[in-house]
Design a protein around this motif. Structure first.
Motif, mmCIF file in Angstrom:
data_model
loop_
_atom_site.group_PDB
_atom_site.id
_atom_site.type_symbol
_atom_site.label_atom_id
_atom_site.label_comp_id
_atom_site.label_asym_id
_atom_site.label_seq_id
_atom_site.Cartn_x
_atom_site.Cartn_y
_atom_site.Cartn_z
ATOM 1 N N UNK A 156 -1.747 -7.002 148.603
ATOM 2 C CA UNK A 156 -1.809 -6.058 149.714
ATOM 3 C C UNK A 156 -0.666 -5.051 149.677
ATOM 4 N N UNK A 157 -0.905 -3.827 150.127
ATOM 5 C CA UNK A 157 0.171 -2.840 150.237
ATOM 6 C C UNK A 157 1.314 -3.329 151.122
ATOM 7 N N UNK A 158 1.009 -4.122 152.159
ATOM 8 C CA UNK A 158 2.047 -4.634 153.053
ATOM 9 C C UNK A 158 2.987 -5.581 152.298
ATOM 10 N N UNK A 176 -6.360 0.229 152.073
ATOM 11 C CA UNK A 176 -7.128 -0.926 151.632
ATOM 12 C C UNK A 176 -8.020 -1.416 152.763
ATOM 13 N N UNK A 177 -9.220 -1.869 152.395
ATOM 14 C CA UNK A 177 -10.164 -2.449 153.367
ATOM 15 C C UNK A 177 -10.791 -3.677 152.719
ATOM 16 N N UNK A 178 -10.816 -4.798 153.455
ATOM 17 C CA UNK A 178 -11.405 -6.034 152.940
ATOM 18 C C UNK A 178 -12.531 -6.501 153.846
ATOM 19 N N UNK A 191 -5.543 -1.857 156.039
ATOM 20 C CA UNK A 191 -4.145 -1.469 156.131
ATOM 21 C C UNK A 191 -3.808 -0.403 155.115
ATOM 22 N N UNK A 192 -2.520 -0.130 154.979
ATOM 23 C CA UNK A 192 -2.098 0.875 154.021
ATOM 24 C C UNK A 192 -0.615 1.162 154.101
ATOM 25 N N UNK A 193 -0.168 2.036 153.213
ATOM 26 C CA UNK A 193 1.231 2.439 153.171
ATOM 27 C C UNK A 193 1.333 3.941 152.900
ATOM 28 N N UNK A 194 2.435 4.521 153.333
ATOM 29 C CA UNK A 194 2.838 5.872 152.964
ATOM 30 C C UNK A 194 4.253 5.759 152.417
#
Length: 335
Positions: free
Chosen positions: A112-114, A171-173, A187-190
């Motif tokens: 995960x990006x997190x 991301x999507x699950x 979720x996601x990140x920048x």
């Protein structure tokens, strides 16, 4: 026929590649988290979890490439696949996708990006034994930390190209269960990186842990969790500073819970290695009222570009529980 086959094979090899990569990390010492018993032994993943993988790409033309990666954790001390008993064989990553001018799209299982945000902005990276922020984030207070796992099955991920140091990931699950369309994770990140400075903001929301509607097994009435994190580093040359802030909210009926906390750390070049230090604090209020304070120190000595040895110590304290201390020495090599 043989000449034609040889020509085809040569052309295919020129346009594609497959790489074997990974790392092996073993350590010896004693582990005791707050409220737990001490356990001596030889274990895997002192500084980082051991893994291996295969990744490759094929040039499709017009700046478009097909890519794949299959990566699995393992514990070298007992030869078992996975980072824990029951973990999937390719639990780190297992995806296929396309890379082009407009970014990268992949489908399968993704780290995960997190999780990436958590490990990039602390000096002990993804150590579940010596990184205070990893313990606070993924083990939490009295076992209640981030839910949803650090790798998501049945997920689609998109990464933007780099725009002068700025990029983003989403991301999507899917829950992949009939009649459970509301059970998902996303979720996601920048992120931004330029010279000695780097920063990242991360967010995720999960409605199930491993399978749809299983959050109630974590806590009765638990329906979803939202988590946000920001992290930054600055490399002064004589020292690299790390900082993180994190907020989690657990939607639980009738009484929810939320936590605030963060981490500060430093990495200092010393000889052919580096000295490491980190401190993390988390306070949870609501269904659980507790605080956690953890700090760690260590030294990582480079034997070569691919191999290092290390020694580290972690002190861990949670409200109303006995204090914990983990210490040991280890060796890590990359391939």
């Amino acid at each position: 026929m043989c000449a034609a086959t040889e020509l085809f094979s040569t052309s295919a090899l020129a346009q594609s590649s497959v790489t074997l990569f990974g790392q092996v990390d073993q350590w010896v010492g004693a582990k005791k988290l707050s409220g737990a018993e001490r356990a001596w032994g030889e274990r895997g993943g002192g500084m980082q979890t051991s893994y291996w993988g295969l990744k490759g790409q094929e040039d499709l033309g017009n700046n478009l490439k097909a890519i794949f990666s299959i990566e699995g954790f393992f514990t070298a001390n007992d030869g078992q696949a996975g980072s824990y008993k029951g973990d999937a064989f390719f639990s780190r990553n297992a995806y296929v996708g396309l890379l082009g001018d407009y970014g990268t799209v992949t489908a399968g299982r993704h780290t995960t990006p997190y999780f990436v945000s958590t490990v990039l902005f602390n000096p002990f990276v993804d150590s579940y034994n010596f990184s205070p922020i990893v313990l606070h984030t993924f083990l939490g207070l009295q076992g209640q930390g981030l839910v949803g796992d650090s790798g998501w099955n049945n997920s689609i991920q998109y990464q933007t190209p780099d725009f002068s140091g700025l990029n983003a990931t989403a991301i999507y699950a899917f829950g992949n269960a009939a009649g459970q369309t509301g059970q998902n994770k996303w979720g996601g990140t920048v992120a931004y990186s330029r010279g000695p400075f780097a920063a990242m903001a991360a967010y995720q929301q999960v409605r199930f842990n491993f399978v749809p509607n299983d959050l109630s097994s974590v806590a009765p009435g638990f329906s979803s969790q939202q988590a946000a994190q920001v992290g930054a580093t600055f490399d002064f040359g004589v020292a690299k500073l790390y900082a993180q802030y994190q907020y989690m909210n657990d939607s639980i009926t009738p009484v929810g819970a939320h936590s605030n906390g963060g981490q500060i750390g430093v990495s200092v070049p010393l000889g052919t290695g580096k000295a490491l230090a980190s401190y993390a604090y988390t306070k949870m209020v609501g269904s659980i009222d507790a605080t956690r304070n953890s700090w760690s120190v260590g030294y990582d000595y480079s034997l070569s570009k691919r191999t290092d040895v290390y020694a580290a110590y972690l002190n861990d304290r949670v409200t109303a529980l006995s204090s914990g201390s983990t210490f040991g020495v280890g060796v890590r090599t990359y391939f």
